[in-house]
Scaffold this motif. Structure first.
Motif, PDB file in Angstrom:
ATOM      1  N   ARG A 102      31.863  30.175  12.334  1.00  0.00           N
ATOM      2  CA  ARG A 102      31.118  29.354  11.375  1.00  0.00           C
ATOM      3  C   ARG A 102      30.642  28.041  11.993  1.00  0.00           C
ATOM      4  N   GLY A 103      31.481  27.428  12.805  1.00  0.00           N
ATOM      5  CA  GLY A 103      31.189  26.096  13.314  1.00  0.00           C
ATOM      6  C   GLY A 103      30.217  26.054  14.474  1.00  0.00           C
ATOM      7  N   GLY A 153      26.329  27.112  13.671  1.00  0.00           N
ATOM      8  CA  GLY A 153      25.729  26.132  12.769  1.00  0.00           C
ATOM      9  C   GLY A 153      25.459  24.810  13.452  1.00  0.00           C
ATOM     10  N   LEU A 154      26.423  24.361  14.256  1.00  0.00           N
ATOM     11  CA  LEU A 154      26.250  23.089  14.949  1.00  0.00           C
ATOM     12  C   LEU A 154      25.187  23.200  16.038  1.00  0.00           C
ATOM     13  N   ASN A 179      21.903  22.972  14.259  1.00  0.00           N
ATOM     14  CA  ASN A 179      21.633  21.606  13.817  1.00  0.00           C
ATOM     15  C   ASN A 179      21.243  20.706  14.975  1.00  0.00           C
ATOM     16  N   THR A 224      24.498  19.092   6.048  1.00  0.00           N
ATOM     17  CA  THR A 224      24.776  20.345   6.742  1.00  0.00           C
ATOM     18  C   THR A 224      25.317  20.079   8.145  1.00  0.00           C
ATOM     19  N   ASN A 240      28.915  21.434   9.444  1.00  0.00           N
ATOM     20  CA  ASN A 240      29.028  22.264  10.641  1.00  0.00           C
ATOM     21  C   ASN A 240      29.885  21.592  11.710  1.00  0.00           C
TER      22      ASN A 240
END
Length: 148
Positions: free
Chosen positions: A70-71, A74-75, A78, A108, A112
């Motif tokens: 998940r991390g 997403g990061l 971003n 967000t 993240n």
């Protein structure tokens, strides 16, 4: 927890998902968080009755996988969007360029980053807890595990 308290805002106007399903999902997330905290605390508890190692390790490894999956993506998305490398998102699926100055974008980004930080902290803690448990079990049997 915001989802459970202000669920109408989190669900959106035309979601169509039953409220009970949405709140059940939120309750599952809270339960998983509590189990994670208990398991991490069980790895640092110096004495007393211990849970079987598999009962602690399995949820920790699942947590590591979830936080990592998940991390990190997403990061990465971003950061690449914020730097202008992928103005339409990492996969380029946004019709318009993402507004990197908006509150939603930075919200967000923080979420993240929080998941990524969780992975960065939990993965080494899980690996180290396994090593320390092996070492303490070796010491309890009368030998030093480093000498084996």
């Amino acid at each position: 927890m915001q989802m459970g308290v202000m669920y109408e805002e989190s669900m959106g106007p035309d979601d169509g998902t039953p409220v009970w399903l949405f709140l059940s999902y939120d309750a599952l997330i809270v339960l998983m968080s509590v189990v994670g905290v208990v398991c991490v605390l069980a790895t640092v508890k110096p004495r007393g009755p211990r849970a079987p190692s598999w009962l602690v390790r399995v949820p920790l490894w699942i947590g590591c996988a979830v936080l990592t999956m998940r991390g990190e993506p997403g990061l990465v998305e971003n950061v690449t969007t914020a730097t202008g490398l992928t103005p339409h998102g990492l996969l380029g699926m946004e019709k318009e360029a993402v507004d990197t100055g908006s509150r939603d974008f930075w919200k967000t980004m923080v979420i993240n980053a929080y998941f990524f930080l969780g992975a960065v902290l939990l993965v080494p803690a899980t690996v180290l807890s396994r090593r320390s448990r092996r070492q303490s079990e070796g010491d309890a049997k009368g030998g030093c595990s480093a000498a084996r």
